[in-house]
Design a protein around this motif. Sequence first.
Motif, short mmCIF file in Angstrom:
data_model
loop_
_atom_site.label_atom_id
_atom_site.label_comp_id
_atom_site.label_asym_id
_atom_site.label_seq_id
_atom_site.Cartn_x
_atom_site.Cartn_y
_atom_site.Cartn_z
N VAL A 11 -2.30 -8.43 3.25
CA VAL A 11 -1.67 -7.81 2.24
C VAL A 11 -0.53 -8.09 2.20
CG1 VAL A 11 -2.10 -6.10 0.12
CG2 VAL A 11 -3.97 -7.28 1.90
N VAL A 12 0.66 -8.26 1.22
CA VAL A 12 1.64 -8.01 2.21
C VAL A 12 2.11 -7.11 0.38
CG1 VAL A 12 4.26 -9.25 2.13
CG2 VAL A 12 2.25 -9.99 3.39
N GLY A 13 3.99 -6.70 0.55
CA GLY A 13 3.53 -5.74 -0.86
C GLY A 13 5.63 -6.01 0.04
N GLU A 14 6.43 -6.00 -1.20
CA GLU A 14 8.12 -5.44 -1.73
C GLU A 14 7.99 -5.03 -2.10
OE1 GLU A 14 9.53 -9.69 -1.33
OE2 GLU A 14 8.43 -10.66 0.73
N LEU A 15 9.16 -4.19 -2.41
CA LEU A 15 9.51 -3.32 -3.01
C LEU A 15 11.32 -3.75 -3.01
CD1 LEU A 15 9.53 -1.00 -5.07
CD2 LEU A 15 10.11 1.03 -2.87
N THR A 16 11.78 -3.53 -4.17
CA THR A 16 12.97 -3.78 -4.44
C THR A 16 13.95 -3.29 -5.64
OG1 THR A 16 12.42 -5.28 -6.61
CG2 THR A 16 12.84 -6.67 -3.96
N ILE A 17 14.93 -2.72 -5.31
CA ILE A 17 15.64 -1.11 -6.06
C ILE A 17 17.27 -1.94 -6.48
CG2 ILE A 17 16.34 0.77 -6.70
CD1 ILE A 17 14.48 1.64 -4.46
N ASP A 18 17.05 -2.45 -7.68
CA ASP A 18 18.00 -3.41 -8.31
C ASP A 18 18.75 -4.94 -7.35
OD1 ASP A 18 19.08 -0.86 -9.83
OD2 ASP A 18 20.25 0.16 -8.48
N ASN A 19 17.13 -5.56 -7.58
CA ASN A 19 17.38 -6.74 -6.92
C ASN A 19 17.87 -6.34 -5.17
OD1 ASN A 19 16.88 -7.84 -9.55
ND2 ASN A 19 18.81 -7.89 -9.88
N VAL A 20 18.01 -6.01 -4.87
CA VAL A 20 17.69 -5.77 -3.39
C VAL A 20 16.28 -5.13 -2.60
CG1 VAL A 20 19.19 -4.31 -1.37
CG2 VAL A 20 19.95 -5.29 -2.95
N GLN A 21 15.62 -5.54 -1.61
CA GLN A 21 14.56 -5.54 -0.94
C GLN A 21 15.23 -4.15 -0.19
OE1 GLN A 21 12.58 -8.95 1.13
NE2 GLN A 21 10.71 -7.43 1.36
N VAL A 22 14.00 -3.64 -0.18
CA VAL A 22 14.55 -2.07 0.64
C VAL A 22 13.08 -1.80 1.76
CG1 VAL A 22 14.74 0.49 0.06
CG2 VAL A 22 15.16 -1.20 -1.68
N LEU A 23 12.11 -2.61 1.29
CA LEU A 23 10.77 -1.70 1.87
C LEU A 23 10.31 -3.77 2.14
CD1 LEU A 23 8.90 1.29 0.71
CD2 LEU A 23 10.78 0.45 3.64
N TYR A 24 9.33 -3.37 3.14
CA TYR A 24 8.75 -4.32 3.31
C TYR A 24 7.46 -4.47 3.83
CZ TYR A 24 6.13 -8.74 4.97
OH TYR A 24 5.06 -9.75 5.61
N LEU A 25 5.82 -4.95 3.42
CA LEU A 25 4.61 -4.00 3.52
C LEU A 25 3.68 -4.98 3.60
CD1 LEU A 25 4.76 -0.78 1.55
CD2 LEU A 25 5.29 -0.89 3.08
N SER A 26 3.52 -4.89 5.23
CA SER A 26 1.89 -5.98 5.22
C SER A 26 1.17 -4.90 6.03
CB SER A 26 2.69 -6.56 6.20
OG SER A 26 2.92 -6.29 7.71
N SER A 27 -0.26 -5.74 6.13
CA SER A 27 -1.21 -5.12 6.26
C SER A 27 -2.66 -6.69 6.67
CB SER A 27 -2.16 -4.43 5.08
OG SER A 27 -3.15 -3.76 6.02
N ASN A 28 -3.11 -6.08 7.06
CA ASN A 28 -4.24 -7.49 7.91
C ASN A 28 -5.30 -6.80 7.91
OD1 ASN A 28 -4.55 -9.83 8.40
ND2 ASN A 28 -5.36 -9.14 10.74
N ILE A 29 -6.11 -7.36 7.53
CA ILE A 29 -7.86 -6.17 6.83
C ILE A 29 -8.77 -7.57 7.91
CG2 ILE A 29 -9.51 -5.49 5.75
CD1 ILE A 29 -7.16 -4.99 3.54
N VAL A 30 -9.64 -7.23 8.81
CA VAL A 30 -10.65 -8.33 9.45
C VAL A 30 -12.27 -8.19 8.40
CG1 VAL A 30 -12.24 -8.96 11.20
CG2 VAL A 30 -9.84 -8.17 11.63
N SER A 31 -12.56 -8.57 7.41
CA SER A 31 -13.37 -8.66 6.44
C SER A 31 -14.51 -8.54 7.04
CB SER A 31 -13.60 -10.52 5.90
OG SER A 31 -13.96 -11.35 7.16
N ASP A 32 -15.03 -8.34 8.33
CA ASP A 32 -16.70 -8.00 8.89
C ASP A 32 -16.10 -6.03 8.91
OD1 ASP A 32 -15.04 -8.36 11.22
OD2 ASP A 32 -16.99 -9.68 11.99
N GLY A 33 -14.97 -5.30 9.01
CA GLY A 33 -14.22 -3.96 9.72
C GLY A 33 -15.08 -4.29 10.91
N SER A 34 -15.07 -5.30 12.03
CA SER A 34 -15.09 -4.99 13.20
C SER A 34 -13.60 -4.11 14.19
CB SER A 34 -16.04 -6.60 14.05
OG SER A 34 -14.46 -7.58 13.86
N GLU A 35 -12.81 -4.91 13.29
CA GLU A 35 -11.23 -3.95 13.42
C GLU A 35 -10.95 -3.50 13.21
OE1 GLU A 35 -9.60 -7.57 15.34
OE2 GLU A 35 -11.17 -8.37 16.03
N ALA A 36 -9.79 -2.29 13.44
CA ALA A 36 -8.92 -1.61 12.74
C ALA A 36 -8.32 -2.09 12.13
CB ALA A 36 -8.07 -0.80 13.44
#
Length: 79
Positions: A11-36
């Motif tokens: 899952v990836v998110g990008e926050l832009t303000i006035d057409n400038v990227q301020v934050l980059y967010l990412s997350s990786n989720i293991v589908s069987d819940g076996s890992e954090a």
Amino acid sequence: MALNIKESTAVVGELTIDNVQVLYLSSNIVSDGSEATTFVQSILDPVLYNANKGQCRAAVSEFQTYVYSVEDRFSELNV
């Protein structure tokens, strides 16, 4: 020897303000819940981040809530 294969979702998110990227967010989720789930937050423009800290933190919170909803969907599938 054993081969363990796991599926994950990015899952990836990008926050832009006035057409400038301020934050980059990412997350990786293991589908069987076996890992954090991993969560990475990168501040790409510290000046804009600090000037809009409340808005940026709200976006991070929204992203985390979305990631939790994906985790919950996976949990429901693995019951």
